[in-house]
Motif scaffolding. Structure first.
Motif, mmCIF file in Angstrom:
data_model
loop_
_atom_site.group_PDB
_atom_site.id
_atom_site.type_symbol
_atom_site.label_atom_id
_atom_site.label_comp_id
_atom_site.label_asym_id
_atom_site.label_seq_id
_atom_site.Cartn_x
_atom_site.Cartn_y
_atom_site.Cartn_z
ATOM 1 N N GLU A 37 -5.891 6.925 -1.827
ATOM 2 C CA GLU A 37 -6.179 6.552 -0.448
ATOM 3 C C GLU A 37 -5.017 5.720 0.082
ATOM 4 O O GLU A 37 -4.248 5.145 -0.688
ATOM 5 N N ARG A 38 -4.886 5.647 1.375
ATOM 6 C CA ARG A 38 -3.761 4.943 1.993
ATOM 7 C C ARG A 38 -3.694 3.481 1.562
ATOM 8 O O ARG A 38 -2.608 2.885 1.500
ATOM 9 N N SER A 39 -4.847 2.909 1.248
ATOM 10 C CA SER A 39 -4.887 1.489 0.888
ATOM 11 C C SER A 39 -4.574 1.223 -0.585
ATOM 12 O O SER A 39 -4.378 0.078 -0.981
ATOM 13 N N ASN A 40 -4.537 2.290 -1.400
ATOM 14 C CA ASN A 40 -4.180 2.093 -2.814
ATOM 15 C C ASN A 40 -2.763 1.563 -2.926
ATOM 16 O O ASN A 40 -1.931 1.747 -2.031
ATOM 17 N N SER A 41 -2.467 0.933 -4.057
ATOM 18 C CA SER A 41 -1.191 0.239 -4.172
ATOM 19 C C SER A 41 -0.061 1.110 -4.702
ATOM 20 O O SER A 41 -0.281 2.143 -5.336
ATOM 21 N N PHE A 42 1.151 0.642 -4.433
ATOM 22 C CA PHE A 42 2.352 1.254 -4.978
ATOM 23 C C PHE A 42 2.295 1.289 -6.494
ATOM 24 O O PHE A 42 2.732 2.261 -7.121
ATOM 25 N N LEU A 43 1.782 0.225 -7.091
ATOM 26 C CA LEU A 43 1.720 0.142 -8.543
ATOM 27 C C LEU A 43 0.871 1.275 -9.098
ATOM 28 O O LEU A 43 1.244 1.918 -10.086
ATOM 29 N N PRO B 5 0.838 -1.222 0.000
ATOM 30 C CA PRO B 5 0.000 0.000 0.000
ATOM 31 C C PRO B 5 0.863 1.257 0.000
ATOM 32 O O PRO B 5 1.994 1.252 0.508
ATOM 33 N N VAL B 6 0.344 2.352 -0.544
ATOM 34 C CA VAL B 6 1.119 3.593 -0.583
ATOM 35 C C VAL B 6 1.354 4.150 0.819
ATOM 36 O O VAL B 6 2.258 4.970 1.016
ATOM 37 N N SER B 7 0.574 3.698 1.790
ATOM 38 C CA SER B 7 0.781 4.158 3.170
ATOM 39 C C SER B 7 2.140 3.725 3.695
ATOM 40 O O SER B 7 2.637 4.279 4.681
ATOM 41 N N ALA B 8 2.772 2.736 3.031
ATOM 42 C CA ALA B 8 4.083 2.247 3.457
ATOM 43 C C ALA B 8 5.210 3.150 2.978
ATOM 44 O O ALA B 8 6.351 3.016 3.436
ATOM 45 N N PHE B 9 4.913 4.082 2.060
ATOM 46 C CA PHE B 9 5.973 4.950 1.542
ATOM 47 C C PHE B 9 6.422 5.899 2.645
ATOM 48 O O PHE B 9 5.598 6.565 3.278
ATOM 49 N N PRO B 10 7.729 5.969 2.892
ATOM 50 C CA PRO B 10 8.231 6.802 4.000
ATOM 51 C C PRO B 10 7.884 8.273 3.814
ATOM 52 O O PRO B 10 7.835 8.784 2.688
ATOM 53 N N LEU B 11 7.648 8.947 4.927
ATOM 54 C CA LEU B 11 7.446 10.389 4.895
ATOM 55 C C LEU B 11 8.790 11.070 4.632
ATOM 56 O O LEU B 11 9.847 10.495 4.915
ATOM 57 N N PRO B 12 8.782 12.268 4.076
ATOM 58 C CA PRO B 12 10.040 12.989 3.862
ATOM 59 C C PRO B 12 10.791 13.166 5.174
ATOM 60 O O PRO B 12 10.192 13.163 6.262
#
Length: 432
Positions: free
Chosen positions: A204-210, A58-65
């Motif tokens: 949304e936070r649940s959307n994927s990295f792809l 999920p995109v929520s896993a992408f680190p914050l700056p």
């Protein structure tokens, strides 16, 4: 042969080190891709395996700056105020909050778009162009906006500045503009829907990295906001440079090395050929060069010496910020050329270490460069484009951040389905 052997040995050592202790949040995320990579079905191609891995994160896993700055600009802020906010926080863009939205508004009603330096200046540049000869009696979009925003006084301000002339290229243009009522009174909401503006499209936070990677590459978004549906606010903003930094931190991992050690031509780069590269001469007025970028819809161009064939510099739409935030760099010029502008910017940056972290340097690579080497170069120099040159310095192509991300993943047939159906329609005055 020796070079490839050394690269392989370095990769094995780096992977072992990362397994023991990830060197960054981005590297930790890369290990998550690695774990998924190891369990993918053997019959999948490497590209399909990468797609499958990113689809499961999920995109929520992408680190914050590192310095998470939740900077937002109000819709009733003026262009002058917006520029000051962007410059003060050393950011290129920020989401715009609708001041008229109710407190319990959802994110799609709360935000009207993203404003950026380049978008503001592109709008300004449009005001310097004459109306279409096919409709001489029809008010220009600038006049229409002016009338709606500030009445006839605002419209007269346009005319007083000489903004109807495409020949306006002198340094005084921006100096006069930044002290004018036009610049001081135009609100951010007045230019929404023009040029680089688009409907506020968020994940949304649940959307994927792809999904995020495809929006940043195939669908040409510069940044993708991630929203928290519970609070209706932005949780993160993922940019193209942030993705490139994440990839650079994944060096040494199996999934990255299997892709990153390929030479540029093996992954179809560069996408832009020499004939497709838009160029400017160093003795051209810089304002005219910016207009050419807007006209050709490109974010940057190489600077060529008159009478020569090799590039001596690079200029991008991002650089126009200096015409708004540091007018002193061209104050002594009647007509500032591209060459003089680049020299002044370089001098200005040397004297102001805390100025915008931006480079106008001409960065190049050779065709035998690997994807990994290119990613590390882009991340280290914090640039958005690299020019491919031959041994004599002649241009052989152009590679942008978007090009690299587009080579990492591909869009499966019917992947987005009705995803875009929920996007707000473009405003009536949209020029995107």
């Amino acid at each position: 042969m020796q070079l490839h052997r050394e690269r392989k040995e370095e990769g094995v050592m780096a992977m072992a080190t990362m397994r023991e202790m990830p060197r960054s949040p981005e590297a930790k995320l890369g290990m998550r891709v690695e774990d998924l990579w190891d369990v993918q079905e053997a019959q999948l191609s490497p590209n399909d395996k990468l797609n499958a891995c990113f689809e499961n994160i999920p995109v929520s896993a992408f680190p914050l700056p590192a310095k998470n700055q939740e900077i937002e600009i109000k819709s009733d802020a003026t262009l002058a105020e917006a520029v000051k906010i962007l410059a003060r926080h050393n950011i290129l863009s920020a989401p715009v909050v609708d001041v008229d939205a109710p407190e319990d508004a959802t994110w799609i009603d709360r935000y009207i778009g993203i404003v950026e330096f380049a978008g503001i200046v592109v709008w300004i540049l449009h005001q310097s162009e004459p109306p279409s000869p096919r409709s001489p009696s029809t008010p220009t979009s600038a006049s229409a906006i002016a009338a709606a925003a500030n009445g006839n006084t605002f419209a007269r301000e346009l005319e007083a500045l000489g903004l109807g002339s495409a020949a306006t290229t002198s340094g005084n243009f921006f100096e006069d503009l930044t002290s004018s009522e036009l610049y001081k009174n135009t609100k951010v909401q007045d230019i929404s829907g023009t040029f680089r503006w688009a409907p506020f499209l968020a994940l949304e936070r649940s959307n994927s990295f792809l999904t995020m990677l495809l929006l940043l590459s195939k669908y040409k978004m510069k940044s993708v906001p991630v929203v928290d549906l519970g609070s209706g606010t932005i949780d993160n903003i993922i940019t193209q440079p942030a993705v490139i930094h994440m990839l650079a931190e994944c060096a040494g991992l199996q999934w990255f090395e299997s892709w990153g050690t390929k030479e540029l031509s093996d992954v179809g780069l560069p996408l832009v050929t020499p004939k497709q590269i838009i160029k400017v001469y160093e003795d051209e007025p810089v304002l005219q060069a910016f207009k050419e970028m807007r006209k050709k819809r490109v974010g940057g161009v190489p600077v060529i010496k008159r009478g020569g064939t090799t590039a001596v510099g690079n200029i991008s739409l991002r650089d126009v910020q200096f015409l708004l935030t540091a007018p002193e760099i061209y104050h002594d010029y009647r007509t500032i050329t591209v060459k003089d502008f680049l020299t002044s910017v370089r001098s200005y940056l040397e004297k102001n270490k805390n100025a915008f972290p931006m480079s106008s340097e001409f960065i190049t690579c050779k065709r035998d460069c690997t994807v990994k080497e290119l990613i590390q170069l882009l991340d280290k120099e914090q640039i958005h484009r690299v020019y491919v040159v031959d041994d004599d310095g002649n241009l052989e192509g152009l590679i942008t951040l978007r090009d690299i991300i587009s080579r990492l993943v591909h869009e499966p047939h019917g992947y987005f389905g009705d995803f875009f159906d929920g996007v707000l329609p473009l405003p009536a005055n949209s020029r995107v």
